[in-house]
Design a protein around this motif. Structure first.
Motif, PDB file in Angstrom:
ATOM      1  N   ARG A 105       0.804  -1.226   0.000  1.00 20.48           N
ATOM      2  CA  ARG A 105       0.000   0.000   0.000  1.00 20.48           C
ATOM      3  C   ARG A 105       0.839   1.280   0.000  1.00 20.48           C
ATOM      4  O   ARG A 105       0.275   2.372  -0.056  1.00 20.48           O
ATOM      5  N   HIS A 106       2.154   1.158   0.088  1.00 20.21           N
ATOM      6  CA  HIS A 106       3.015   2.349   0.118  1.00 20.21           C
ATOM      7  C   HIS A 106       4.074   2.319  -0.984  1.00 20.21           C
ATOM      8  O   HIS A 106       5.274   2.405  -0.699  1.00 20.21           O
ATOM      9  N   PRO A 125       5.477  11.611  -4.890  1.00 16.62           N
ATOM     10  CA  PRO A 125       4.173  12.147  -5.298  1.00 16.62           C
ATOM     11  C   PRO A 125       3.556  13.010  -4.201  1.00 16.62           C
ATOM     12  O   PRO A 125       3.932  12.912  -3.027  1.00 16.62           O
ATOM     13  N   ASP A 126       2.588  13.855  -4.589  1.00 14.12           N
ATOM     14  CA  ASP A 126       1.925  14.704  -3.606  1.00 14.12           C
ATOM     15  C   ASP A 126       0.831  13.917  -2.886  1.00 14.12           C
ATOM     16  O   ASP A 126       0.541  12.764  -3.207  1.00 14.12           O
ATOM     17  N   GLN A 127       0.203  14.571  -1.901  1.00 13.71           N
ATOM     18  CA  GLN A 127      -0.789  13.898  -1.065  1.00 13.71           C
ATOM     19  C   GLN A 127      -1.983  13.395  -1.864  1.00 13.71           C
ATOM     20  O   GLN A 127      -2.503  12.301  -1.603  1.00 13.71           O
ATOM     21  N   ARG A 132      -5.078   8.792  -4.064  1.00 15.46           N
ATOM     22  CA  ARG A 132      -5.682   8.063  -5.199  1.00 15.46           C
ATOM     23  C   ARG A 132      -5.061   6.678  -5.333  1.00 15.46           C
ATOM     24  O   ARG A 132      -5.767   5.683  -5.558  1.00 15.46           O
ATOM     25  N   SER A 133      -3.755   6.606  -5.178  1.00 15.27           N
ATOM     26  CA  SER A 133      -3.076   5.320  -5.273  1.00 15.27           C
ATOM     27  C   SER A 133      -3.537   4.389  -4.167  1.00 15.27           C
ATOM     28  O   SER A 133      -3.791   3.193  -4.395  1.00 15.27           O
ATOM     29  N   ILE A 137      -5.295   0.749  -4.749  1.00 15.88           N
ATOM     30  CA  ILE A 137      -4.705  -0.482  -4.211  1.00 15.88           C
ATOM     31  C   ILE A 137      -5.730  -1.223  -3.356  1.00 15.88           C
ATOM     32  O   ILE A 137      -5.882  -2.444  -3.463  1.00 15.88           O
ATOM     33  N   LYS A 138      -6.458  -0.486  -2.499  1.00 17.60           N
ATOM     34  CA  LYS A 138      -7.449  -1.141  -1.657  1.00 17.60           C
ATOM     35  C   LYS A 138      -8.589  -1.711  -2.491  1.00 17.60           C
ATOM     36  O   LYS A 138      -9.135  -2.774  -2.160  1.00 17.60           O
ATOM     37  N   ALA A 139      -8.946  -1.027  -3.566  1.00 26.18           N
ATOM     38  CA  ALA A 139      -9.995  -1.541  -4.458  1.00 26.18           C
ATOM     39  C   ALA A 139      -9.548  -2.842  -5.111  1.00 26.18           C
ATOM     40  O   ALA A 139     -10.330  -3.793  -5.253  1.00 26.18           O
ATOM     41  N   ALA A 140      -8.274  -2.893  -5.519  1.00 23.39           N
ATOM     42  CA  ALA A 140      -7.738  -4.118  -6.114  1.00 23.39           C
ATOM     43  C   ALA A 140      -7.733  -5.254  -5.104  1.00 23.39           C
ATOM     44  O   ALA A 140      -8.023  -6.409  -5.435  1.00 23.39           O
TER      45      ALA A 140
END
Length: 291
Positions: A105-106, A125-127, A132-133, A137-140
């Motif tokens: 997740r990171h 990347p910004d916040q 969004r990432s 990831i959690k959706a996947a």
């Protein structure tokens, strides 16, 4: 017989804690109470310990926080020992699963998914991109889980536990929906909705007074009002559960001050008028900030 900790030990470790837990659950020489416990019977203690951690943090009682965190850790060790005995999982498996999940997740910290990998600080990347990432990831992860045949269509709300306290779950539901564009544009409409729901609650209350069969509608309207209050807290960037616990502490402190003031005068709370009690209440306001 009272025992004292081993004076030759400078400090105990996580391995010692696991050994202690196994000894407590030893069928022949363990503690009778610990041997009787199950996943289900420990659960209320776990919730209580989590709340005590939160209370210590909010009171900034950091020496006590150390004790409370230890008590919470013991709950995890306890679950893991039962899992080991039942052949379900052990503590090491819990840790392994957690580390793998956090690495996954990171990617903005561990680009190769390993503890050894590092990201270029200049290209971090910004916040918004990280958020969004995280959601992708959690959706996947949700999509890969085995769902029951009758689970129905997948939802973006699927992994928000139904057993969470209602206020906590309301905030999580709202935040998840907001990430997907289902949200008020700003705080203005939230205040308007709050006033609308308050009016509907008054109307439902009037109807319930005339017809007791309509009390379900009264409960619905009160729930709607509380749900909007949680939404308002989200826009104000205030944790609603924390805010309510703070108010609980404030009320308790003031009520105790009323009791003390009456006791000093030889008066009984139950024998006082509401007007007299309110006068004392007004006089003790702010007492919680003087301690």
């Amino acid at each position: 017989m009272t025992q004292t900790p081993d004076p030759d030990r400078e400090s105990y470790t996580l391995a010692d804690l696991k050994t202690l837990m196994a000894r407590l659950r030893d069928p022949e020489t363990g503690c009778p109470w610990d041997l009787e416990q199950t996943f289900q019977s420990i659960l209320p203690h776990t919730l209580e310990e989590a709340h005590e951690v939160a209370d210590a943090i909010e009171r900034e009682d950091y020496p006590h926080l150390k004790d409370e965190l230890g008590d919470l850790l013991f709950q995890i060790i306890f679950y893991s020992q039962i899992g080991t005995e039942q052949g379900l999982f052990d503590f090491d498996a819990v840790v392994d699963n957690l580390v793998r999940k956090l690495l996954r997740r990171h990617p903005h910290v561990f680009p190769d998914g390993t503890l050894a990998s590092r990201i270029d600080p200049d290209n971090r990347p910004d916040q918004d991109a990280i958020a969004r990432s995280w959601e992708q990831i959690k959706a996947a992860e949700r999509a890969l889980r085995d769902e029951p045949a009758d689970a129905g269509p997948a939802s973006r709300l699927d992994d928000i536990p139904g057993a969470l306290p209602a206020m906590v779950r309301a905030e999580k539901l709202q935040r998840r929906a907001a990430r997907h564009g289902f949200d008020w544009p700003d705080i203005g409409p939230v205040f308007a909705k709050l006033e609308e729901e308050l009016g509907e609650l008054r109307e439902a209350w009037s109807e319930a007074l005339e017809n007791p069969d309509k009390r379900d509608a009264l409960e619905d309207e009160l729930g709607d009002l509380m749900f909007v209050c949680v939404n308002l807290a989200r826009f104000l960037k205030v944790n609603p559960d924390t805010a309510l616990r703070r108010t609980n502490r404030k009320f308790e402190t003031r009520f105790r001050a009323i009791e003390a003031a009456l006791a000093e005068q030889g008066r009984e709370l139950e024998q006082e008028s509401l007007e007299a009690l309110d006068a004392i209440w007004q006089s003790v306001k702010g007492v919680e900030n003087k301690r």
